[in-house]
Design a protein around this motif. Structure first.
Motif, PDB file in Angstrom:
ATOM      1  N   PRO A   4      -3.262 -21.184  25.215  1.00 25.94           N
ATOM      2  CA  PRO A   4      -3.704 -20.108  24.313  1.00 25.94           C
ATOM      3  C   PRO A   4      -4.640 -20.604  23.211  1.00 25.94           C
ATOM      4  N   GLN A   5      -4.364 -21.781  22.665  1.00 23.22           N
ATOM      5  CA  GLN A   5      -5.218 -22.326  21.609  1.00 23.22           C
ATOM      6  C   GLN A   5      -6.592 -22.709  22.157  1.00 23.22           C
ATOM      7  N   ILE A   6      -6.623 -23.285  23.345  1.00 29.70           N
ATOM      8  CA  ILE A   6      -7.902 -23.670  23.962  1.00 29.70           C
ATOM      9  C   ILE A   6      -8.728 -22.429  24.261  1.00 29.70           C
ATOM     10  N   LEU A   7      -8.098 -21.382  24.774  1.00 28.65           N
ATOM     11  CA  LEU A   7      -8.819 -20.127  25.030  1.00 28.65           C
ATOM     12  C   LEU A   7      -9.382 -19.548  23.732  1.00 28.65           C
ATOM     13  N   ALA A   8      -8.606 -19.618  22.658  1.00 27.28           N
ATOM     14  CA  ALA A   8      -9.084 -19.136  21.360  1.00 27.28           C
ATOM     15  C   ALA A   8     -10.275 -19.969  20.882  1.00 27.28           C
ATOM     16  N   ASN A   9     -10.199 -21.288  21.045  1.00 27.31           N
ATOM     17  CA  ASN A   9     -11.306 -22.164  20.652  1.00 27.31           C
ATOM     18  C   ASN A   9     -12.554 -21.878  21.482  1.00 27.31           C
ATOM     19  N   LEU A  10     -12.381 -21.646  22.783  1.00 26.43           N
ATOM     20  CA  LEU A  10     -13.522 -21.311  23.641  1.00 26.43           C
ATOM     21  C   LEU A  10     -14.185 -20.028  23.164  1.00 26.43           C
ATOM     22  N   SER A  11     -13.382 -19.043  22.847  1.00 27.50           N
ATOM     23  CA  SER A  11     -13.916 -17.769  22.367  1.00 27.50           C
ATOM     24  C   SER A  11     -14.645 -17.953  21.041  1.00 27.50           C
ATOM     25  N   ASP A  33      -9.270 -17.205  31.718  1.00 33.29           N
ATOM     26  CA  ASP A  33      -8.125 -18.045  32.049  1.00 33.29           C
ATOM     27  C   ASP A  33      -8.595 -19.472  32.316  1.00 33.29           C
ATOM     28  N   ILE A  34      -7.673 -20.407  32.189  1.00 36.96           N
ATOM     29  CA  ILE A  34      -7.949 -21.816  32.475  1.00 36.96           C
ATOM     30  C   ILE A  34      -6.948 -22.282  33.517  1.00 36.96           C
TER      31      ILE A  34
END
Length: 117
Positions: free
Chosen positions: A85-92, A102-103
């Motif tokens: 979830p944190q990585i997805l937020a950083n990507l965004s 998704d990853i």
């Protein structure tokens, strides 16, 4: 050579190849236009996840909103699953208009240390 009047109208609304690719819903559905998104993710990966994670991971594919990342070990695979979830937020945050939905993390089938040198 002069073109007949009907042919002149046909050529008035020409578009570039990039515009044609952007307009095609079929190509969008197939993920054909994802190359620029993939390159942006690959170039900015260390900024997105941090140096420690970047040393043990490698993004390998982006298609239709799914980012596939190779991971150096099972321990990192587990940790990154919890950090998703944190990585997805950083990507965004970092890439804004590139929607990574998704990853998928997978164990690397190659030596990550050799790749990073």
């Amino acid at each position: 050579m002069a073109y007949p009047e009907s042919n002149k109208r046909r050529y008035k609304n020409t578009v570039s190849l990039a515009q044609a690719l952007d307009m095609s819903p079929t190509l969008k559905r197939l993920g054909i236009g994802d190359g620029d998104k993939q390159m942006a993710i690959f170039r900015r990966w260390p900024d997105i996840v941090g140096d420690a994670v970047a040393r043990n991971t490698q993004p390998v594919q982006y298609s239709k909103g799914l980012l596939t990342v190779s991971v150096s070990s099972a321990a990192w695979l587990h940790n990154l699953t919890m950090m998703k979830p944190q990585i997805l937020a950083n990507l965004s945050k970092e890439l804004g208009n590139y929607s990574v939905k998704d990853i998928k993390f997978k164990a690397a089938d190659f030596d990550m240390k050799r790749l990073k040198k």
